[in-house]
Design a protein around this motif. Structure first.
Motif: not given
Length: 567
Positions: A146-156
């Motif tokens: 999986f890949v998690a993204f922040n609100a700015a759609r940047n991977p975190i």
């Protein structure tokens, strides 16, 4: 003097809380306008910060003189104790860099104020599961990610998820993201980070059947017999596949010889050959065969049972026969069996297979059917003895008396037998003897037990009480005796105890009474028939001799003896 300067407008997004804004407002509400006044203390607002990774907050620092007045436009520098966790700009902006804890400091004229900063993982705004869809064969496993993204759609990074499956009977998923396919179907797997979900579709299919085999490849059975060939399925990679859920079509190319059920159970009907096939209904090109040969059940071996053990004389024993064909299969009952023995003097056998031992030895039994025979030998033995009794159990005799004891020997079948060796034992040979035929002769008074034994079985003892024969008279060797004074002149005389029939009685207690113990010294009693005497002083002494029994009672007539003592 305090000068109130206008309050600068600060954008709200730069403050982590209303408390930070309030602190800035208070700090700017009364400012000392002289920036050259030395700083005595430094204060900061807020007093602590908690940020998520990549977020920004502003720290406001104010310098005060020693009178507590704020110093306007005082130069304040900033620093971070761990820039891997958080950094701070010259304008006091704290930037969260990595998860952890650190402190940031505000410094003016050597005076320092610190703020503890805690950086937490960045909160996921969305999650993507890779691959978004996956087709697996039953039994296969695949690793999901999986890949998690922040609100700015940047991977975190640093986000932990909990994996789940919508139907664990179709596929399971571990908390490491490993999916295992169980049964055919479609299922959704999800990755959950604080109620932020990502999902992927898993399609589970049955493995493709590549080949099959039947075991045995060929088999021979008698007509009327049945057999179940073993079917094995393999996938295209030669891996073994389970049969459950796989439709298989069974067929026989010659049903007059052999038939087969829809589960592969083969039954032969007549002698001949047939080919049994198993084909996959899903993949008709996958077919395997097994050749069956049906033969008539001709007897090739007779097995007489049991093959071990022994026979007891007079005790019947039932034997049986197993008939086998050319492939070792049992032939059903109904064949004629002839029973014989070539040792008729040792054992007899009926046409029902009942064998009875007649005499000691080795019996040979023969079973014959359709020209095929089997022979078994059995040793013939007696039925073992289980008990020995003797009669009578109690006897009272006088010394020298006799009695004949009778033994009774019983075998394990409860039959009294007379052909067994019986041995006799006496508990006290000095009181009574017993012959090999059980004839008992008493010797001396007392009690004795007589036992009989046969094949290790010991009887209860016969209790014999031996009574003394009453004494009648005492016969003296001399009627008078003259002795000289002095122990060196000691002498003796003999006596004999007789019963009323004149028979000598041994070992009887004879008491000697001395009328003049000052004249002569005599033995006070004797059991061996000898009385010793020596003179003490000149004179005459009369001795009275009396038999005394075990109850200290006088028995029979007394005798007298005159002793004359001379100087």
């Amino acid at each position: 003097m305090r000068v109130f300067a206008p309050i600068a407008l600060v954008p709200m997004r730069r403050f982590s809380s209303i408390a930070s804004l309030l602190a800035l407002t208070l700090a700017t509400s009364c400012l000392d306008l002289n920036p050259n006044v030395p700083a005595c203390t430094v204060s900061t607002a807020p007093s602590s910060l908690t940020l998520s990774v990549n977020s920004i907050a502003t720290v406001v620092a104010t310098a005060f003189d020693c009178k507590g007045n704020s110093i306007a436009r005082k130069t304040i520098s900033y620093s971070s104790a761990n820039t891997a966790v958080a950094t701070i700009t010259i304008a006091g902006q704290v930037i969260a860099v990595g998860v952890g804890q650190t402190t940031v400091s505000a410094i003016a004229d050597g005076k320092t104020a610190t703020i503890p900063v805690t950086v937490t993982p960045e909160t996921a705004a969305s999650i993507t599961v890779n691959p978004p869809s996956q087709t697996l064969r039953r039994g296969d496993s695949r690793q999901m990610s999986f890949v998690a993204f922040n609100a700015a759609r940047n991977p975190i990074s640093g986000v932990a998820v909990r994996w789940a499956t919508g139907n664990s009977s179709i596929a399971t998923i571990s908390q490491n993201g490993l999916v295992t396919a169980l049964t055919a179907g479609t299922v959704t797997v999800t990755a959950d980070a604080n109620n932020v979900f990502g999902a992927a579709q898993i399609f589970v299919t049955e493995p493709v059947i590549g080949s099959c085999t039947l075991t045995p490849n060929t088999f021979k059975v008698t007509t009327g017999a049945s057999v179940q060939p073993t079917l094995a399925l393999r996938d295209t990679a030669t891996g073994t596949l389970p049969l459950l859920g796989r439709p298989i079509a069974w067929a026989s190319d010659n049903e007059t010889v052999a038939t087969v059920t829809n589960t592969g159970f083969v039954t032969t009907r007549r002698a001949g050959r047939a080919s049994i096939t198993a084909s996959s209904a899903e993949y008709p090109a996958v077919t395997c065969r097994s050749a069956v040969e049906a033969v008539d059940p001709r007897i090739v071996q007779v097995v007489l049972l049991p093959r071990t053990g022994s026979l007891r004389i007079g005790i019947p024993r039932s034997l049986s026969v197993a008939l086998l064909d050319s492939v070792g299969a049992s032939i059903p009952s109904g064949r004629v069996i002839t029973w014989t023995t070539n040792t008729p003097t040792v054992a007899s056998v009926t046409q029902a297979g009942i064998v009875t031992g007649i005499a000691l030895g080795t019996a040979r039994v023969i079973a014959t059917s359709e020209g095929v025979a089997d022979t078994v030998s059995f040793p013939v033995t007696r039925i073992p003895v289980t008990s020995v009794t003797v009669s009578p159990l109690q006897v009272t005799l006088q010394e020298g008396g006799t009695v004949q004891l009778t033994p009774t020997v019983t075998d394990s079948a409860g039959t009294v037998v007379t052909d067994r060796l019986v041995e006799w034992l006496t508990s006290d040979p000095s009181r009574a003897s017993v012959s090999s035929s059980g004839f008992v002769r008493t010797l001396v008074s007392g009690s004795v037990n007589i036992f009989a034994t046969s094949e290790g079985r010991l009887s209860q003892g016969t209790s014999i009480t031996i009574q003394q024969i009453p004494a009648d008279t005492i016969v003296l060797a001399v009627t008078g005796l003259t002795v000289k004074v002095g122990p060196l002149n000691q002498t003796a005389f003999a006596l004999t105890v007789l019963d009323r029939n004149g028979n000598e009685l041994r070992n009887r207690n004879v008491v000697v009474t001395n009328s003049a113990p000052g004249v002569a010294n005599v033995t006070p009693s004797t059991t061996n028939g000898i009385v010793g005497v020596f003179g003490i002083t000149p004179g005459t002494a009369v001795l009275r001799l009396q038999v005394v029994n075990a109850n200290n009672q006088n028995e029979g007539k007394a005798s007298t003896m005159t002793i004359t003592v001379t100087p």
